[in-house]
Scaffold this motif. Structure first.
Motif, short mmCIF file in Angstrom:
data_model
loop_
_atom_site.label_atom_id
_atom_site.label_comp_id
_atom_site.label_asym_id
_atom_site.label_seq_id
_atom_site.Cartn_x
_atom_site.Cartn_y
_atom_site.Cartn_z
N GLY A 166 32.54 17.74 -38.22
CA GLY A 166 31.29 17.00 -38.48
C GLY A 166 30.32 17.13 -37.32
N MET A 167 30.82 17.03 -36.09
CA MET A 167 29.98 17.19 -34.90
C MET A 167 29.45 18.63 -34.82
N PHE A 168 30.31 19.59 -35.17
CA PHE A 168 29.92 21.00 -35.11
C PHE A 168 28.77 21.30 -36.07
N ILE A 169 28.90 20.84 -37.33
CA ILE A 169 27.86 21.18 -38.32
C ILE A 169 26.54 20.48 -37.98
N ARG A 170 26.63 19.30 -37.36
CA ARG A 170 25.40 18.60 -36.94
C ARG A 170 24.74 19.29 -35.75
N ALA A 171 25.55 19.92 -34.91
CA ALA A 171 24.99 20.70 -33.81
C ALA A 171 24.23 21.91 -34.36
N CYS A 172 24.75 22.50 -35.44
CA CYS A 172 24.07 23.64 -36.07
C CYS A 172 22.78 23.21 -36.77
N ALA A 173 22.64 21.89 -37.02
CA ALA A 173 21.43 21.35 -37.67
C ALA A 173 20.44 20.78 -36.67
N GLY A 174 20.82 20.72 -35.39
CA GLY A 174 19.94 20.13 -34.39
C GLY A 174 20.06 18.63 -34.28
N LEU A 175 21.06 18.04 -34.94
CA LEU A 175 21.25 16.59 -34.90
C LEU A 175 22.15 16.17 -33.73
N VAL A 176 22.95 17.10 -33.22
CA VAL A 176 23.78 16.87 -32.03
C VAL A 176 23.42 17.95 -31.01
N ARG A 177 23.14 17.55 -29.79
CA ARG A 177 22.76 18.53 -28.77
C ARG A 177 23.99 19.02 -28.01
N PRO A 178 24.12 20.32 -27.85
CA PRO A 178 25.25 20.85 -27.08
C PRO A 178 25.18 20.40 -25.62
N VAL A 179 26.34 20.23 -24.99
CA VAL A 179 26.39 19.92 -23.56
C VAL A 179 26.54 21.21 -22.75
N GLY A 180 26.66 22.33 -23.47
CA GLY A 180 26.73 23.63 -22.80
C GLY A 180 26.57 24.73 -23.82
N GLY A 181 26.12 25.92 -23.35
CA GLY A 181 25.99 27.06 -24.24
C GLY A 181 24.62 27.16 -24.89
N ARG A 182 24.46 28.21 -25.74
CA ARG A 182 23.17 28.49 -26.38
C ARG A 182 23.35 28.57 -27.90
N VAL A 183 22.29 28.14 -28.63
CA VAL A 183 22.25 28.24 -30.09
C VAL A 183 21.01 29.05 -30.46
N LYS A 184 21.21 30.17 -31.17
CA LYS A 184 20.08 31.01 -31.56
C LYS A 184 20.09 31.22 -33.08
N LEU A 185 18.91 31.17 -33.68
CA LEU A 185 18.74 31.44 -35.10
C LEU A 185 17.78 32.60 -35.25
N LYS A 186 18.25 33.70 -35.81
CA LYS A 186 17.44 34.92 -35.93
C LYS A 186 16.84 35.32 -34.59
N GLY A 187 17.61 35.13 -33.53
CA GLY A 187 17.16 35.50 -32.20
C GLY A 187 16.33 34.45 -31.49
N GLN A 188 15.89 33.43 -32.22
CA GLN A 188 15.08 32.35 -31.62
C GLN A 188 16.00 31.32 -30.98
N ASP A 189 15.79 31.02 -29.71
CA ASP A 189 16.63 30.06 -29.00
C ASP A 189 16.23 28.64 -29.38
#
Length: 497
Positions: free
Chosen positions: A291-314
């Motif tokens: 549940g935390m993982f899928i919300r991080a992919c939606a921008g509802l939970v902010r990662p405490v480390g690492g990068r999230v990119k969608l179509k190359g956009q950070d």
């Protein structure tokens, strides 16, 4: 207790939800009630359990005596209790306080010492592990079901109705529930098991009644003929269809060394490359981190480390709206609490989901849009239907109809929870359409067969660990179940594509 339902009719306006149903359930039987969404199963059970009243001329007979049941309290007085799909408890209260609810002892205050003794005896009898002084919000869905079963038995229920009880619980919790239910008929209890899951009904029940469009269309005893039961439910043969492979290597979502944490759980160093058109299923015990993982992919939970990119956009650290503007849509499991707005019509929802074209709302255009979406997504409702009046399957179709276009990434929690097989196939046909248009999908499900049928790859979560992506086509339910239970894991738990 013997249960006989005679000539049960129920109208809701122009809708004839139950059409003269006659059903006899002998004492000590586990009776299955099968039917598609909207077949009238829940209406029939709510009549028996006192939540709604049948039309005149209907009759309920318990142990040969005709009874009138005007409320759930009446039902309990007559020995009938119902366990709902979502347990009717109070999460902020203690387990013992929830257990005591509804018990009238004649005094102003309940006898907590006596109640605790009874609670512990029942827990021991059914091999449940409970601390009566803990809080309900610390329990899993399966444990909340166990608590409600104990409460209903303590209140004197001799007929126990369960409405879709295996929805949202793990395989091990289901096994525990079934072993509990099989003990009850030995005590002359009657169990009514309402479901759309054929495998559950076939493995548990002594006999099955099938409803279709409000009518009782057939009954069956073991050995069960699965294809015949499906045909009775839907009036036709239903097949799942062929697996659709991913046709592109274009990266849609990239997670690089992503770490997440909340007060209970930490997920460390997850790497994932999700291709355009690909479907990834997330499997694991409830609360394992998916549940935390899928919300991080939606921008509802902010990662405490690492990068999230969608179509190359950070998008790392960006808001939910930034993710949404980039083409990410999230459909949560709690349809009416998070996904839809009770009190608003279908037209209101479709108007609000569109980009505004001026200061004022164009009601005529909104109505036309609603009519078009209702037709396209086969929603059983009208533009003026309030979303809370729709069945679960139609609420899910409404949520899908609200998805923006075009989309890059669709995130779903339990997209088919509580839906019959035909609705499941329909929902996935619409989602796979999005994949053919280039969108990717990540979804959570507690149904392992659904995960393996519709995913290209699977991520398994266990206590904050995330497995490497697993090929769904070459994995069995048993293998997936072992991983969910913490067995067969590689020594390092990070996820790598």
């Amino acid at each position: 207790m013997n249960v006989e339902l005679k000539n049960i009719h129920k109208h809701f306006g122009n809708v004839h939800a139950n059409k003269g149903i006659n059903l006899n359930i002998p004492s000590g039987t586990i009776q299955g009630i099968l039917g598609e969404n909207g077949a009238g199963k829940s209406t029939l059970m709510k009549i028996l359990s006192g939540f709604i009243q049948a039309d005149s001329g209907s009759e309920i007979i318990l142990d040969g005596k005709s009874v009138t049941i005007d409320s759930p309290a009446d039902a309990i007085h007559h020995g009938v209790g119902m366990l709902h799909q979502d347990p009717l408890d109070f999460p902020p209260m203690k387990v013992l306080d929830n257990f005591i609810l509804g018990r009238f002892t004649g005094g102003l205050f309940p006898n907590r010492k006596e109640a605790t003794q009874d609670f512990n005896l029942l827990a021991k009898e059914f091999d449940f592990s409970f601390d009566p002084e803990s809080y309900v919000d610390s329990l899993t869905v399966g444990e909340r079901q166990q608590l409600e079963i104990m409460r209903l038995l303590w209140l004197g229920a001799r007929v126990l109705i369960l409405d879709e009880p295996t929805t949202g619980i793990s395989a091990s919790q289901k096994s525990k529930l079934f072993s509990t239910l099989k003990k009850l008929p030995e005590q002359a209890m009657t169990i009514i098991f309402v479901s759309h899951k054929l495998e559950d009904v076939e493995s548990l029940c002594d006999q099955v009644a099938v409803l279709q469009a409000g009518e009782l269309v057939g009954e069956m005893k073991p050995p069960f003929n699965t294809s015949k039961l499906v045909e009775m439910m839907f009036g036709k043969v239903v097949t799942l269809g062929e697996r659709q492979p991913v046709l592109t290597n274009e990266t849609m979502l990239e997670l690089k060394n992503v770490s997440l944490e909340d007060v209970r759980l930490k997920i460390k160093n997850v790497d994932l490359n999700l291709c355009a058109g690909e479907v990834i299923g997330l499997a694991g015990m409830e609360g394992s981190g998916q549940g935390m993982f899928i919300r991080a992919c939606a921008g509802l939970v902010r990662p405490v480390g690492g990068r999230v990119k969608l179509k190359g956009q950070d998008l790392t650290g960006k808001s939910y709206h930034a993710y949404k503007n980039a083409g990410v849509n999230f459909l949560p499991a709690a349809r009416l609490e998070e996904g839809l707005v009770p009190g608003l019509s279908l037209t209101d929802h479709f108007v609000l989901a569109e980009q505004p074209k001026g200061i004022f709302i164009d009601r005529v255009a909104g109505q036309n849009l609603a009519e078009d979406r209702i037709k396209s997504f086969n929603i059983r409702g009208t533009p003026l239907s309030m979303v809370e009046s729709l069945s679960g399957g139609n609420q899910q179709r409404a949520e899908l109809a609200l998805l923006q276009d075009p989309l890059s990434l669709v995130l779903l929690e339990h997209p088919t929870r509580g839906l019959d097989i035909e609705s499941v196939i329909y929902i996935w046909s619409k989602l796979k359409e999005r994949c053919r248009q280039g969108a990717s999908i990540i979804f959570i499900s507690s149904d392992l067969e659904e995960i393996l049928q519709y995913s290209d790859r699977v991520l398994v979560f266990f206590s904050g660990k995330v497995s490497p992506p697993i090929d769904a086509a070459t994995t069995s339910v048993e293998q997936l179940g072992q991983l969910i239970g913490g067995k067969g894991w590689p020594e390092k738990g990070g996820s790598h594509a």
